[in-house]
Scaffold this motif. Sequence first.
Motif, PDB file in Angstrom:
ATOM      1  N   ASN A 129      20.816   6.961  15.111  1.00 53.87           N
ATOM      2  CA  ASN A 129      19.566   7.687  14.901  1.00 53.87           C
ATOM      3  C   ASN A 129      18.349   6.768  14.956  1.00 53.87           C
ATOM      4  OD1 ASN A 129      20.782  10.175  14.537  1.00 53.87           O
ATOM      5  ND2 ASN A 129      21.081   9.843  12.360  1.00 53.87           N
ATOM      6  N   ILE A 130      18.557   5.476  14.928  1.00 58.50           N
ATOM      7  CA  ILE A 130      17.462   4.509  14.910  1.00 58.50           C
ATOM      8  C   ILE A 130      17.015   4.262  16.353  1.00 58.50           C
ATOM      9  CG2 ILE A 130      16.727   2.184  14.254  1.00 58.50           C
ATOM     10  CD1 ILE A 130      17.606   3.800  11.829  1.00 58.50           C
ATOM     11  N   HIS A 131      15.758   4.547  16.639  1.00 63.60           N
ATOM     12  CA  HIS A 131      15.255   4.259  17.984  1.00 63.60           C
ATOM     13  C   HIS A 131      15.119   2.759  18.164  1.00 63.60           C
ATOM     14  CE1 HIS A 131      14.352   8.204  19.777  1.00 63.60           C
ATOM     15  NE2 HIS A 131      14.594   8.542  18.527  1.00 63.60           N
ATOM     16  N   ARG A 132      14.274   2.132  17.376  1.00 62.19           N
ATOM     17  CA  ARG A 132      14.132   0.683  17.409  1.00 62.19           C
ATOM     18  C   ARG A 132      14.298   0.191  15.974  1.00 62.19           C
ATOM     19  NH1 ARG A 132       8.421   0.634  20.502  1.00 62.19           N
ATOM     20  NH2 ARG A 132       8.121   2.185  18.882  1.00 62.19           N
ATOM     21  N   GLY A 133      15.174  -0.789  15.822  1.00 64.11           N
ATOM     22  CA  GLY A 133      15.395  -1.346  14.492  1.00 64.11           C
ATOM     23  C   GLY A 133      15.634  -2.839  14.596  1.00 64.11           C
ATOM     24  N   TYR A 134      15.267  -3.530  13.546  1.00 65.68           N
ATOM     25  CA  TYR A 134      15.463  -4.977  13.503  1.00 65.68           C
ATOM     26  C   TYR A 134      16.100  -5.348  12.176  1.00 65.68           C
ATOM     27  CZ  TYR A 134      14.605  -9.947  13.117  1.00 65.68           C
ATOM     28  OH  TYR A 134      14.780 -11.294  12.940  1.00 65.68           O
ATOM     29  N   ASN A 135      17.181  -6.111  12.244  1.00 70.16           N
ATOM     30  CA  ASN A 135      17.862  -6.590  11.055  1.00 70.16           C
ATOM     31  C   ASN A 135      17.521  -8.062  10.877  1.00 70.16           C
ATOM     32  OD1 ASN A 135      19.694  -7.567   9.127  1.00 70.16           O
ATOM     33  ND2 ASN A 135      21.208  -6.009   9.680  1.00 70.16           N
ATOM     34  N   ALA A 136      16.695  -8.362   9.887  1.00 70.45           N
ATOM     35  CA  ALA A 136      16.250  -9.732   9.640  1.00 70.45           C
ATOM     36  C   ALA A 136      17.359 -10.611   9.079  1.00 70.45           C
ATOM     37  CB  ALA A 136      15.064  -9.716   8.664  1.00 70.45           C
ATOM     38  N   PHE A 137      18.383 -10.007   8.518  1.00 63.60           N
ATOM     39  CA  PHE A 137      19.457 -10.792   7.917  1.00 63.60           C
ATOM     40  C   PHE A 137      20.347 -11.459   8.964  1.00 63.60           C
ATOM     41  CE2 PHE A 137      18.282  -7.718   4.633  1.00 63.60           C
ATOM     42  CZ  PHE A 137      17.966  -8.598   3.612  1.00 63.60           C
ATOM     43  N   ASN A 138      20.549 -10.783  10.095  1.00 61.65           N
ATOM     44  CA  ASN A 138      21.380 -11.397  11.141  1.00 61.65           C
ATOM     45  C   ASN A 138      20.649 -11.514  12.482  1.00 61.65           C
ATOM     46  OD1 ASN A 138      21.419  -8.764  12.071  1.00 61.65           O
ATOM     47  ND2 ASN A 138      23.603  -8.453  11.741  1.00 61.65           N
TER      48      ASN A 138
END
Length: 171
Positions: A129-138
């Motif tokens: 469902n996420i169009h654009r997402g960023y995971n700062a942890f990895n």
Amino acid sequence: MHGLLEMAFVSEIVLQTKIATRASERLQVANDNLDNIEVWGAIQSILVATGNVSKILWPPAKSDKPRGEMLKKILKVKENNLLSERKFRNHFEHYDSRLEDFFRKQSNGGIHYIDLAMNPSLSGHGLGNIHRGYNAFNNTLIYRGDLLDLNELIKALADIHEACKRYGYRS
């Protein structure tokens, strides 16, 4: 290919790798400062610079393919290099048409539209469902279920930058 033209392409590859590397450094600072605009600006810069290197080595125009083959050969870049895949750059570059397509296909009026999610795997929403997402942890980027490891992308650029040095370009 003329020697000067060859060096011009190698020089451009070096420039684009430096732009992406600096953007990657800015991304880490932006994460530390919780600056979402700078996070997304840095991600966009990484994708654009990476896409520019990709287009030089894997040109979209058939007439330019010999140039790409020759440059990959002299820089010893493998055909299956991560940069040969431009899916993520295209997701961001053509976001407008992808967004229209998403809403056109939604029977619920886009009620599940989630964009620019930070650390989406922690949000409880389905990653599709996420169009654009960023995971700062990895340091991963997501676009509607597709994942891109930015660490791997920057490493692939660094390897090409080193190949440019071995070729004789001093940066």
